[in-house]
Design an enzyme around this catalytic site. Structure first.
Site, PDB file in Angstrom:
ATOM      1  N   GLY A  86       0.942  -1.242   0.260  1.00 39.31           N
ATOM      2  CA  GLY A  86       0.185   0.316   0.341  1.00 39.31           C
ATOM      3  C   GLY A  86       0.951   1.030   0.055  1.00 39.31           C
ATOM      4  O   GLY A  86       2.038   1.482  -0.610  1.00 39.31           O
ATOM      5  N   ASP A  87       0.724   1.945   0.769  1.00 36.02           N
ATOM      6  CA  ASP A  87       1.255   3.101   0.817  1.00 36.02           C
ATOM      7  C   ASP A  87       2.371   3.098   2.607  1.00 36.02           C
ATOM      8  O   ASP A  87       2.228   4.517   2.731  1.00 36.02           O
ATOM      9  CB  ASP A  87       0.329   4.819   1.298  1.00 36.02           C
ATOM     10  CG  ASP A  87      -0.466   4.542   2.669  1.00 36.02           C
ATOM     11  OD1 ASP A  87      -0.365   3.003   2.846  1.00 36.02           O
ATOM     12  OD2 ASP A  87      -1.553   5.535   3.203  1.00 36.02           O
TER      13      ASP A  87
END
Ligand code: C2E
Ligand code: CA
Ligand code: CA
Length: 698
Positions: A342-343
């Site tokens: 993800g981030d």
């Protein structure tokens, strides 16, 4: 030893029979041809079954072999060859073909030397032929396999000191030559300097071992191109000479590249090219095991989800790539960077002290801010929250080390994002630590995505009828991601610990006043806001409140603030100033949870508040506890003497209400009177009531 004279016709017959040799005897003068019993037997016939014509053998010969067989005889008869020697197929009685080797020649000539008689023997060589055919098949297959695999064959003759490269080998090395023979030094001239020693050693190894030696090495072609090749080498020793080294060579450059790509893909994140989670975990475990101090950075992007939602996944991917590139750009080669998913990113920083960690965190934050997020979202900047954990104990589990950094990252998020926080066991240890950090971070998100809700609870005048008071205390509620309503008792302490309580209070004030400004203006009700200690000491608080009041048109007099005794005591000066400014503006101030600290009577004089709210713990058992009744009575007496109103909290039973009324407590709050409900509903009701003519109000 048998006697020589015993070696008569019978003797030879026996010998020929044992040797499975069929004899033919051809008289050229008469044209008769004799075939021995063995010969007939070879073809499956019994005695006398075959007519002994001179061309019997030719009739039985396979059509494809006839010409060759006849020619071989004719050449010999013509004196062109020493003897007849030919292979041919003869038809067996049962129909199949029998391969025979036919050897013979002229045994009698006339005075002029012309042949008169020929004799010969024929042997069944079917088995040998089959073996040959099989070998040939193997050979064909082998050559095909070689061609398909692109394998070259070469050999080096040890005695002659000569090397021979086949066509394919020459192609692999990029050598243009017509013949197989090459100079014995040629091969060495292609070797990559870094692989030379190994390759040369491997090529000599077969002299010591019977086994096949395999070696991979690089060659540099004449045009400078570097290729990877693999050779299999073995010694073929033979009786006559000192032998040959026989080898294959195959170009494995593409396979090598694929191998490297696969290895890279297994350890790296496809989008950013950074290490992946598994590789990072492995690396971290290795580093921790060395017991050298290291730092782990847990980097979580802020606003990334919003970017993804508003600008699309392509923009999101672009941003992630850019972030990865920029983060990498500010790292020393010893630092390992990974995308955990993800981030979320992580860094492994070996030999890192606090000062270095701080500098690096600053650089990473700057790198993220500078990241390119595409034109769609150009006005927005990305930011990151970084959690740092130091590991020095070699017994730390990888998961724990990462969890500590993650925990600190939540703290950074909770503290307002675009910053870093260092994990410290004191502030975050225990199960609640991690949850508190997450909760605080979630609260921040909730403000953005509408999960923070405004509730309210009415405060009633305890006279009759009860409904006359229209003062409402605003209470916050957090709708968890699973839909559960989280009470403020859980998330407010977390918000305070991670420094976002002030933001939360501001959000509540702004939202409530924006939504209900008109209702406040109409005088339908007044709102009371709870303030945390942090909000109380926020020097810009009144600027903020004034601005919101300006914007929303809510009257100062319609707004009240509740500050707790504890908050007031711990921020004494700030609290004093706050109360002064509130009074200047004619905003109401209540001292909340009064009595819980029991140090408060003195402060009551110092804070000229409008009301005190007696802590609910004195109220809930008031019917049963004389002690509680005395406290409440004392507090309300003092409050009255100081000219402030008294509010009793947590009235749950009629008996309590009656007692409080009897004591002359003017205001009350509690489930008996009103259960907290969405503020919206309360305001709607109050506005409707206010619109009725005075006489008809309930
Ligand atoms: P508080 O200021 O003492 O608020 C009163 C609390 O007592 C509320 O809990 C209310 O629901 C509860 N209560 C009311 N009547 C009864 C009753 O009869 N029985 C019982 N057992 N409880 C009753 P709530 O909403 O859970 O809030 C808890 C605390 O969280 C509040 O205590 C207040 O200190 C804080 N809080 C709530 N909203 C905010 C806010 O927006 N900002 C800040 N800084 N704090 C808030
Ligand atoms: Ca309160
Ligand atoms: Ca209270």
């Amino acid at each position: 030893m048998a006697d020589k004279k015993n070696r008569n016709g019978e003797f030879w017959e026996l010998a020929l029979e044992r040797a499975h040799l069929g004899v033919w005897d051809w008289d050229l003068r008469t044209g008769d041809c004799f075939y021995s019993a063995m010969w007939s037997q070879m073809l499956g016939y019994g005695q006398g079954e075959l007519a002994e014509t001179s061309d019997l053998w030719l009739q039985l010969t396979h059509p494809d072999d006839r010409e060759r067989a006849v020619a071989s005889g004719e050449r010999h008869i013509a004196g062109l060859t020493e003897s007849i020697e030919t292979e041919l197929r003869l038809k067996h009685k049962s129909g199949h073909w029998v391969w025979v080797l036919d050897r013979g020649g002229v045994v009698e000539r006339d005075a002029e030397g012309r042949p008169l008689r020929l004799m010969g023997v024929q042997t069944d060589i079917t088995k040998q032929k089959q073996a040959e055919a099989q070998l040939e098949q193997v050979n064909v297959r082998f050559r095909l396999a070689l061609a398909a695999s692109g394998t070259g064959i070469w050999h080096h003759d040890l005695a002659a000191r000569k090397s021979y490269w086949d066509q394919r080998t020459r192609e692999i090395f990029g050598l243009v030559a017509e013949t197989d023979e090459v100079s014995q030094d040629l091969w060495h001239s292609y070797l990559h300097p870094d692989d030379r020693a190994d390759a040369e050693r491997a090529h000599l190894a077969p002299l010591q071992t019977q086994k096949v030696v395999a070696v991979q090495y690089r060659i540099i072609k004449r045009d400078g191109e570097i290729r990877h090749v693999e050779s299999l080498i073995r010694l073929i020793a033979d009786a006559q000479s000192s032998g040959q080294i026989l080898g294959t060579v195959r170009d494995i450059t593409e396979a090598k590249q694929r191998e490297q790509e696969l290895a890279h893909a297994a350890h790296h994140d496809a989008l950013t090219g950074l290490l992946n989670r598994a590789a990072f975990d492995r690396l971290l475990a290795e580093h921790i095991a060395t017991a050298r101090p290291l730092a782990i950075f847990y980097v979580d992007l802020d606003y990334f989800k919003a970017l993804n939602d508003f600008a699309g996944h392509a923009a999101g991917d672009l941003a992630l790539k850019s972030v990865a590139k920029r983060i990498q750009g500010c790292l020393l080669p010893s630092v390992h960077a990974a995308r955990l998913g993800g981030d979320e990113f992580a860094l492994l920083v070996p030999d890192c002290d606090a000062a270095q960690a701080e500098r690096l965190a600053g650089a990473v934050l700057a790198a993220v801010r500078d990241a390119d997020i595409g034109s769609t979202a150009a006005s927005r900047k990305l930011a990151a929250s970084i959690g740092i954990a130091f590991v020095a104990d070699e017994n730390t589990a990888v998961a724990d080390a990462l969890a500590c950094a993650d925990d600190a990252c939540y703290a950074a998020k909770a503290a307002g994002r675009n910053r870093f926080a260092v994990f410290s066991p004191e502030t975050t240890s225990g199960s609640s630590g991690l949850n508190a950090a997450r909760l605080a971070a979630d609260t921040v998100d909730a403000m953005e995505d509408g999960r923070l809700k405004l509730f309210g609870q009415e405060i009633h005048r305890l006279g009759t009828p009860l409904q006359e008071s229209r003062h409402v205390e605003v209470l916050a509620r957090l709708a968890g991601r699973n839909g559960r309503l989280i009470p403020p008792g859980e998330f407010i302490p977390a918000a305070e610990r991670f420094g976002i309580a002030s933001r939360l209070d501001r959000w509540i004030i702004r939202t409530a006043l924006s939504l209900h400004g008109p209702a406040l203006k109409s005088g339908a009700l007044t709102l009371g806001f709870n303030l945390s200690a942090q909000t109380l000491s926020d020097p810009q608080l009144w600027d903020f409140v004034d601005a919101v009041i300006d914007e929303t048109g809510a009257p100062h007099a319609g707004i009240g603030f509740e500050i707790t005794e504890t908050a007031a005591v711990t921020n004494f000066t700030a609290a004093e100033q706050f109360v002064r400014k509130a009074r200047e503006r004619r905003c109401r101030v209540s001292l909340d949870d009064f009595g819980a600290g029991m140090s408060s009577f003195e402060y009551l004089r110092r804070f000229p508040v409008d009301a005190i709210k007696i802590d609910g713990s004195f109220i809930e058992h008031i019917a049963e506890s004389r002690f509680d009744r005395e406290i409440v009575s004392a507090i309300s007496g003092i409050a009255r003497s100081l000219g402030c109103s008294v509010v009793a909290e947590r009235i749950e039973e009629q008996a309590s209400l009656d007692i409080l009324r009897g004591m002359g407590v003017a205001f009350g709050q509690g489930f008996l009177l009103h259960r907290p409900e969405p503020l919206q509903a309360i305001v709607a009701r109050a506005s409707a009531q206010a619109a009725l003519p005075a006489g008809r109000r309930a």
